[in-house]
Structures are given as C-alpha cells and as structure tokens.
Design a protein around this motif. Structure first.
Motif, PDB file in Angstrom:
ATOM      1  N   LEU A   2      -6.606  -2.211  -1.976  1.00 31.85           N
ATOM      2  CA  LEU A   2      -5.756  -1.816  -0.858  1.00 31.85           C
ATOM      3  C   LEU A   2      -6.463  -2.118   0.457  1.00 31.85           C
ATOM      4  CD1 LEU A   2      -3.061  -0.389  -0.196  1.00 31.85           C
ATOM      5  CD2 LEU A   2      -4.341   1.748  -0.101  1.00 31.85           C
ATOM      6  N   HIS A   6      -2.417  -3.820   4.045  1.00 32.28           N
ATOM      7  CA  HIS A   6      -1.522  -3.161   3.090  1.00 32.28           C
ATOM      8  C   HIS A   6      -1.147  -1.757   3.576  1.00 32.28           C
ATOM      9  CE1 HIS A   6      -3.336  -5.831  -0.295  1.00 32.28           C
ATOM     10  NE2 HIS A   6      -2.245  -6.387   0.205  1.00 32.28           N
ATOM     11  N   LYS A   7      -2.154  -1.018   4.042  1.00 34.29           N
ATOM     12  CA  LYS A   7      -1.912   0.337   4.522  1.00 34.29           C
ATOM     13  C   LYS A   7      -0.922   0.348   5.688  1.00 34.29           C
ATOM     14  CE  LYS A   7      -6.405   2.291   3.177  1.00 34.29           C
ATOM     15  NZ  LYS A   7      -7.652   2.923   3.673  1.00 34.29           N
ATOM     16  N   ALA A 122       1.953  -5.023  -0.798  1.00 33.99           N
ATOM     17  CA  ALA A 122       1.307  -3.830  -0.242  1.00 33.99           C
ATOM     18  C   ALA A 122       1.548  -2.615  -1.122  1.00 33.99           C
ATOM     19  CB  ALA A 122       1.818  -3.572   1.173  1.00 33.99           C
ATOM     20  N   TRP A 123       2.788  -2.447  -1.578  1.00 31.89           N
ATOM     21  CA  TRP A 123       3.089  -1.297  -2.421  1.00 31.89           C
ATOM     22  C   TRP A 123       2.452  -1.422  -3.804  1.00 31.89           C
ATOM     23  CZ3 TRP A 123       4.358   3.534  -2.056  1.00 31.89           C
ATOM     24  CH2 TRP A 123       4.909   3.989  -0.848  1.00 31.89           C
ATOM     25  N   ALA A 125      -0.478  -2.752  -4.295  1.00 35.51           N
ATOM     26  CA  ALA A 125      -1.859  -2.338  -4.062  1.00 35.51           C
ATOM     27  C   ALA A 125      -1.961  -0.823  -3.888  1.00 35.51           C
ATOM     28  CB  ALA A 125      -2.416  -3.053  -2.832  1.00 35.51           C
ATOM     29  N   ALA A 126      -0.982  -0.249  -3.162  1.00 39.40           N
ATOM     30  CA  ALA A 126      -0.984   1.203  -2.954  1.00 39.40           C
ATOM     31  C   ALA A 126      -0.792   1.941  -4.269  1.00 39.40           C
ATOM     32  CB  ALA A 126       0.107   1.588  -1.964  1.00 39.40           C
ATOM     33  N   GLN A 129      -3.964   1.819  -6.322  1.00 39.42           N
ATOM     34  CA  GLN A 129      -4.975   2.789  -5.879  1.00 39.42           C
ATOM     35  C   GLN A 129      -4.649   4.175  -6.410  1.00 39.42           C
ATOM     36  OE1 GLN A 129      -6.722   3.478  -1.610  1.00 39.42           O
ATOM     37  NE2 GLN A 129      -4.924   4.820  -1.785  1.00 39.42           N
TER      38      GLN A 129
END
Length: 402
Positions: A2, A6-7, A122-123, A125-126, A129
C-alpha cells in the motif's frame, strides 16, 4: 504494498462510501454467496435479509477508508472483527475469495468511469493490507487458544448433558466435551462458535456463554427466533445426548476487574452474557455493589428470574430490577415487574447508584436489541455515566449505535 498514492485514492473514495456503501456491500454479498457456496455457512442468512450484515460491512469499510493512515483509530471495531472471525473459524484461504468479490462489486456498482484501474489497484492494495493484519492477528489467537489449558484448535465434539427451558422462548443447553478433558477458561461475556448440520447443510453461529466458567463444561441459552434456521433446529432437534461441534470461546465484551459499582442492563435474550458476568462479579468481589436491570416483553418470556431472585437473597450488595412491556394480571404479584413500559432515563435514574456532582461513577454493561441499546446509551449519558465506563456488545454483525 500500500503506497501513499494508493492511500490518497482510497481516502478520495470516502464520499462515495458514505452515500453508496450499503448498495456496494449488498451487491458484494450477492456475488459472494451466489458464486461461492463454500463460504455460506460462515454467514447468518437472516442478517442478509434484514440488511444488517451489509450495513455493518459498509460501516466497517467506511471506517477503514477514513482511517487508512491511522489504523489504531479503529479501536474496538478491529477487535470485534477478529473475535467474530476466530469464533467462526475464518481461515487465510477465505480472504482471497472475499477480496476478489469486493473488488468486482466496486467495479460493477461504481462503474468503470469511477472505478478506474487505478482505483481498483488502490483498493486491492488496501484490502491486502487489511487481510494481512487480520490473518496475522487471528493466527496468534488460534495459537493462543490451542496452547492454553483446556484449549483446542478448530472444532471439538461436545455432548448435550442437559437441556432446560428457561422461559417460553429461551432454552439452555449444558455442553460437556466428548473426550472428557478440561475445557478452555473464558472471560465472562464471551461466546462460543457452534457448527451444526441442519437439514444436510452446514451452519455456524455464535452464542453467548450464559454461566460462569467452571473448567468442565459450557452453557448456552438460545432464544427460538421466528423462522430462525439454527435456533429452531436447536430447540426441536438437538436433545440430551446429541453431539455438536464447538469452537473455542471468543469475544471482547468482557467483565473487567474494578471496585466501582457494577450495573448490568439487558433486554430479551441479551441477558445471557450478563448472567456469567453477574455470577463472576458476586464471587470475585463480594463487597462490590451490583445492580442488575433486565427488560422483557412479559413475565412469560423473562428467563432466569428465579435464579436472579435467589442470588439477590444471598448477596446483600446485589439489587435487581425488572421492566416489562406488558403488565401481568393484577393478582399475579409474584411476577410483577418494578416498572411497565420501555426503559428510559427516568426509570434508570431510580435504579442506578446516585450521582455525585453530576457524575455517576459506575461501570455499565448493556446488551439487547438495537433500539433498546440506543435508548440505554442515550439514557446513561443523560444520567452522567462517563462514556469510558460504558461497554456494550452486538448480537450478529458488528454495528454502530449512533
């Protein structure tokens, strides 16, 4: 991994989640449960029909997105999720299935113009995590429970040693391990996971432990829910001698050691975890003042009244109060409540320890139907009980009272 980019993208989707999160999670569950029958036993279908599960997930996704840079702010929500997962035996192999369905739902609900490749990346990767955090935390919990005295991993066979009706709706099941070995200790307020074969289909549910720990057996007390698949099966089909499979006790709604007055407030079947708390508090700290407040529709569905009354006669520091929606017959004085109607700040003000300079220095625990809990929370604040000294738990999906 992330990244900062991405955040930023995940944070930018917060307004969309605030307005359309429930539609997204409803579609997610439709994909997940239609296309992956192997995970259906992990979900109570009644919570899908009521919308409670999608709402709870939408709230969780929103809170995660809002706090992506400071996950410690999720606080009790993360603990609730881990404990529910452990009680139902959620395993690492379940996470990729959920992740793929969630990303697909984001794309299909938001549309390709909004859910671009960058947003999906991005989601992904989120979610990766979050999954890594939950898998690691849950693995540690599984290891801890397996290594503890009387502990185990996965399912363990228990036999119904006794079955007892507690009211017109609630029946208790006394469960002893088939192997005859000790059972894992638990904190009063926790629950166990139960795995059953219901009409040829696997089903899993969580039930609060309704008696103080004894190292030898467990007790659960189950309300027959109208149309409830598992509760009906337990009441009608599971008898003395039946064998069921239990997962180790879990849950973060637990009785903390303290000396200030203890107040336990319950509605309906929400009484179950407060019973274990009450028994433990009376035995552990005999001088601690305890108030037990229970609300029910009527005396016919009020479970454990005789047991609570008996404890009140044995312990001078213990007082109990009952509130019924319906008044009993005028001549039925033995089952008369202390109040009739819905609980509110006025009735609680009579039953709580007195305030000093506007503050009631008590520890309050409450559990019951959501509208009941909302009213209790508002009333406790009105009456000067500090939020930090108030604890509550939800049956079913973790949700928000406010």
């Amino acid at each position: 991994m992330l990244s900062a980019a991405h955040k930023a993208i995940v944070t930018a989707t917060v307004p969309l989640l605030e307005t359309g999160g429930e539609a997204l999670t409803t579609h997610f569950y439709r994909i997940l449960l239609d296309e992956h029958p192997e995970v259906r036993p992990l979900f109570n279908q009644a919570n899908q029909v009521s919308g409670e599960q999608p709402r709870a997930l939408a709230n969780g996704v929103l809170m995660y997105a809002k706090n992506i840079d400071r996950l410690e702010a999720l606080g009790d929500l993360a603990t609730q999720i881990v404990q529910k997962h452990v009680a139902l035996q959620i395993l690492p192999e379940h996470y990729p299935i959920v992740g793929a369905c969630l990303l697909r739902a984001i794309r299909e609900v938001l549309g390709a113009e909004v859910a671009t490749d960058a947003v999906i990346e991005a989601w992904a990767a989120a979610y990766g995590q979050l999954a890594d955090i939950l898998i690691g935390t849950e693995a540690a919990e599984y290891d801890r429970k397996a290594a503890a005295p009387g502990g185990w991993r996965g399912g363990r066979a228990f036999r119904v040693a006794r079955k007892e009706a507690e009211s017109a709706e609630i029946t208790s099941f006394y469960l002893e391990p088939v192997d005859g070995q000790p059972v894992l200790d638990f904190a009063p307020g926790q629950y166990i996971g139960l795995r059953l074969d219901v009409n040829g289909q696997e089903a899993r549910r969580n039930y609060s432990l309704s008696a103080a720990p004894n190292g030898r057996s467990y007790r659960i007390s189950v309300k027959r829910e109208p149309g409830g698949l598992v509760s009906t099966h337990l009441h009608d089909q599971v008898q003395v001698g039946s064998v069921v499979e239990l997962f180790p006790p879990s849950g973060g709604f637990t009785l903390a050691d303290a000396e200030r007055p203890l107040v336990l407030i319950s509605g309906g079947v929400g009484i179950t975890p407060t019973l274990a708390m009450l028994e433990t508090a009376l035995a552990r700290t005999p001088q601690r003042p305890v108030r037990f407040i229970h609300c029910a529709r009527s005396h016919k569905v009020h479970a454990f009244r005789r047991a609570i009354d008996a404890l009140a006669h044995q312990h001078p520091q213990f007082e109990r109060f009952y509130c019924y929606d319906e008044a009993p017959a005028a001549d039925d004085v033995e089952v008369a409540p202390h109040a009739v109607g819905r609980i509110n700040a006025a009735s609680l003000a009579q039953w709580l320890p007195a305030a000093a300079e506007g503050v009631r220095d008590i520890d309050a625990y409450f559990l019951g139907p959501k509208p009941f809990m909302q009213q209790v929370q508002r009333s406790l604040r009105t009456l000067g009980v500090p939020d930090r000294q108030v604890r509550y738990e939800f049956f079913g999906p973790a949700s928000a009272l406010e």
